[in-house]
Design an enzyme around this catalytic site. Sequence first.
Site, PDB file in Angstrom:
ATOM      1  CD  GLU A   1      -3.022  -0.707   2.362  1.00  0.00           C
ATOM      2  OE1 GLU A   1      -3.090   0.412   2.881  1.00  0.00           O
ATOM      3  OE2 GLU A   1      -3.590  -1.774   2.891  1.00  0.00           O
TER       4      GLU A   1
ATOM      5  CG  ASP B   1      -1.875  -2.228   5.472  1.00  0.00           C
ATOM      6  OD1 ASP B   1      -0.637  -2.742   5.308  1.00  0.00           O
ATOM      7  OD2 ASP B   1      -2.327  -1.005   5.732  1.00  0.00           O
TER       8      ASP B   1
ATOM      9  CG  ASP C   1      -6.843  -3.359   7.667  1.00  0.00           C
ATOM     10  OD1 ASP C   1      -6.799  -3.101   6.214  1.00  0.00           O
ATOM     11  OD2 ASP C   1      -6.398  -2.385   8.185  1.00  0.00           O
TER      12      ASP C   1
ATOM     13  CD  GLU D   1      -9.144   1.633   4.405  1.00  0.00           C
ATOM     14  OE1 GLU D   1      -9.149   2.758   3.791  1.00  0.00           O
ATOM     15  OE2 GLU D   1      -8.873   1.582   5.468  1.00  0.00           O
TER      16      GLU D   1
ATOM     17  CE1 TYR E   1      -1.435  -1.944   9.116  1.00  0.00           C
ATOM     18  CE2 TYR E   1      -3.450  -3.253  10.299  1.00  0.00           C
ATOM     19  CZ  TYR E   1      -3.003  -2.342   9.230  1.00  0.00           C
ATOM     20  OH  TYR E   1      -3.800  -1.647   8.444  1.00  0.00           O
TER      21      TYR E   1
ATOM     22  NE  ARG F   1      -5.359   2.745   9.892  1.00  0.00           N
ATOM     23  CZ  ARG F   1      -4.498   2.995   9.107  1.00  0.00           C
ATOM     24  NH1 ARG F   1      -3.791   2.138   8.570  1.00  0.00           N
ATOM     25  NH2 ARG F   1      -4.143   4.410   8.919  1.00  0.00           N
TER      26      ARG F   1
ATOM     27  CG  HIS G   1      -4.737 -12.258  13.066  1.00  0.00           C
ATOM     28  ND1 HIS G   1      -6.082 -12.489  13.271  1.00  0.00           N
ATOM     29  CD2 HIS G   1      -4.447 -12.607  11.748  1.00  0.00           C
ATOM     30  CE1 HIS G   1      -6.768 -12.868  12.277  1.00  0.00           C
ATOM     31  NE2 HIS G   1      -5.727 -12.719  11.252  1.00  0.00           N
TER      32      HIS G   1
END
Length: 939
Positions: A9, A95, A97, A99, A321, A323, A368
């Site tokens: 990203e 990423d 997630d 998104e 990560y 988020r 996670h």
Amino acid sequence: MARKLVIVESPNKVKNIAGYLGDDYVVDASVGHIRDLPNPSELPADMKKGPYGKFAINVDDGFDAYYVVAPDKKKKVAELKRLLKDSDELYLATDEDREGEAIAWHLLEVLKPKVPVKRMVFHEITKEAIQRAVNNTRDLDQQMVDAQETRRVLDRLYGYEVSPVLWRKVRRGLSAGRVQSVTTRMVVERERERMAFRTASYWDVEGEFAPQGSAGEAFTAKLSALDARRVATGRDFDDRGNLKSDNVFHLNEQQATSVATSVAAGAATVSSVQEKPYTRRPSAPFTTSTLQQEAGRKLRMSSKAAMGVAQRLYENGYITYMRTDSITLSESAINAARTQARDLYGADYVPDQPRRYQGKVKNAQEAHEAIRPAGDSFRTPAQVAGQLRGDEFALYELIWKRTVASQMADARGSTATVKLAVPVADSGVAQSAEFTASGTVITFRGFLAAYEEGRDVERNASNDDAERRLPKLSEGAPADVLRAEADGHQTSPPPRYTEATLVKAMEEMGIGRPSTYAATVGTIQDRGYVGKRGNALVPTWTAFAVTRLLEEHFPSLVDYDFTASMEEGLDRIARGDEGRVAWLTRFYFGDEDSKGRVGLPDVGPTAAEGLQEMVEHLPDIDARAISTIDIGDGIVVRVGRYGPYVEEVVPAGVDAATGEVTADEAPKDPRRATITDDIAPDEMTPAKARELLEAADDDGRVLGQDPATGHDIIAKAGRYGPYVTEVLPEPPAPADGEKPKRTKKNAGPKPRTASLFKDMDLATIDIDTALKLLSLPRVVGTVTEGEGDEAKTVDITAQNGRYGPYLKKGTDSRSLTSEQQLFDITLEEALKIYAEPKRRGRAAQPPLKELGNDPVSEKPVVVKDGRFGPYVTDGETNATLRRGDDPASITPERGFELLAEKRAKGPTTRKRTAKKTTKKAAKKTAKKAPAKKSAAKKS
């Protein structure tokens, strides 16, 4: 040799990941999303009148969304296609997630690869993690994609259906959002509580005691009971200022003073000693929410700034990560934390068994693992001190401390509570008084040696007795009274939300997700619904009007439980327990099977009525009533097109100026006054409103007459500060039968007006100073420039402009250091200024205020007045003050916060504009065009 393309990203990840993978891999970045829903006005002409014309979504055909590549991403997409053409495999490494999964899906849809595709996921950017990820790929998770696309469609339907209602009934340009509107309501409701709050007064007595004959072991205790009846404290009053129970002793000033006098003259006896063990466990590792909260409390960072710094730490391989709402740690992370705790603090500070934390957040998902230092062994803050600085180092140190502390032993000690009895019969209030003192002694610090969690300030909170040592006392022992004083208190309203406490409340209610917290809090500020006063979030009057409209006509859309249930629905879609089309159908069109059932929400996946039907069947909304907030005593606040104002409702037959009853029965024109930005809603009392109304009615103080014109000169207070102006005579009325002449808009003479200087006072300004102000700009003198026939005379004038006082000679301007120079500077002094080399920017100004040393840079921070307004600076970083920040009253904490936000954004880069080619050069270039074209094609 096979070549593999890896797409991430962020471009900040490219260099590190490429270095870990080797020459067989080409790493490039999508730079976030490459596609999104266009505005309906941007649709192709043949689609604007079709099923996609309203939302860029076909709600009648499975909520099919029409996506387009963003104009600024077309070049990037072409570059990715070119790299893919020469690759044998494609790794989508966005990423992990929802998104990130959706970005990977959009890349597949646009690039249409003909080579094998693998989904590569990792939670930290270290060599071990990247190599593990490339060897353990998976397929794209279509269920996560469906959940994210459902969220995007849901937000488009919500915004495009509800926002136009706000435009029509409140003000153009407003917006509504599924999470943003609910978050705004939370801030507004807290302000309503403050507006309804009524202060209550209460008194208590503080005494200083010591074991008999041992004044060196003195300790303080508070009056807790009189004649076994508990003395009222702040928590015993409700928000209306009334006692919640009659079974408490409410002391007034006279009673408290009498008790204090009696205690000071008496003797005390220890009536009770209680001691019990104290244990405190460490906090769990950071989630997105708790990281934002702690960064706000300890580092004075906004949510947006904290996430920006965390993003950079993650991309550069320092943390995992950022988020996530998980508080679990991997086995390697647990071992790393325990090893470092043992090495740094000793084996006693590490428990026998690893700590494993269980999350309490509903529907925890996304990444996670908790936020922690990257790698299978952690780098200590000392080891990264040479690589990180400023906010990045401070946030890494915070994450490292929290992670290591989470695997350390409990803090242990003992808590003692001592009660003392003092006879007070001569006070006339009671027979005996009881004083209480508590203290905690930490005998083993455990995890506190590494880290202690910050705390939010709560209303009417009692003093923290942590680590307060009491002398050794035994029941029945006498004690000396060294001092006793009565102390008065007032209850305080509920504290406003800060960014940290708002994020905490959103998490507890299940509103939003980790990836949206910072963006939502930033959005409600950017849209003008919420401002900041120091760290506190203050709603605007516009937020009051919008929230009221939504509460009355879209109640379920701003219902906290319903908003949380929508998040649960998206989680079900992500798990594959529910289909996206069926869920969206029920939300937008309603549930036909639920018609007539009682107790269902007005709109949503379990509702009888969908969003479409709700908007179509809206009753006629009284826009004036929606934008009117009654503050009592016949005064209301209205939200108008040009901002909020107060209005006094004057009954018919009453003179608005004098309040006298007249014979006229027609309604009188109400008095109105603009509400300035520095007045918070809870400060807008009827008394404050009348003060504004009186100031608005004031026609100004007449200072005298201008000898040259005979016009009156008056001084007034305006919305943008005090000023002086002249009063022009009324134009003559047209003769009988003569029609008034039509003139162009704003035609006719305008009165001269001038703002007062910063060091001038509206109450003391005189006519001479006012005339000087109105005479500006002042001609300082005239100079001759050029020689011979080309010689010409030019005036040098002193003027006051938007960016301060300055001199002007033709087109050449030079800044002055003070406003007083506009009156005093001579031609000789002006020529000296013009003889000096022209400096870029304004002349140096002394600081407006000093705020102390910044906790990050450790350099002195000052407030200065710059070309574009006041700003704070520590010599390295400059941050402009925001709307509502007063340079005179800004706190050091607010200044440090603004600098932290600016550092988080990083340096601003400017695009270089290409120089225009001259005609001659253009012709020369044109002759060589074929050769250039050939070379470009070959390249």
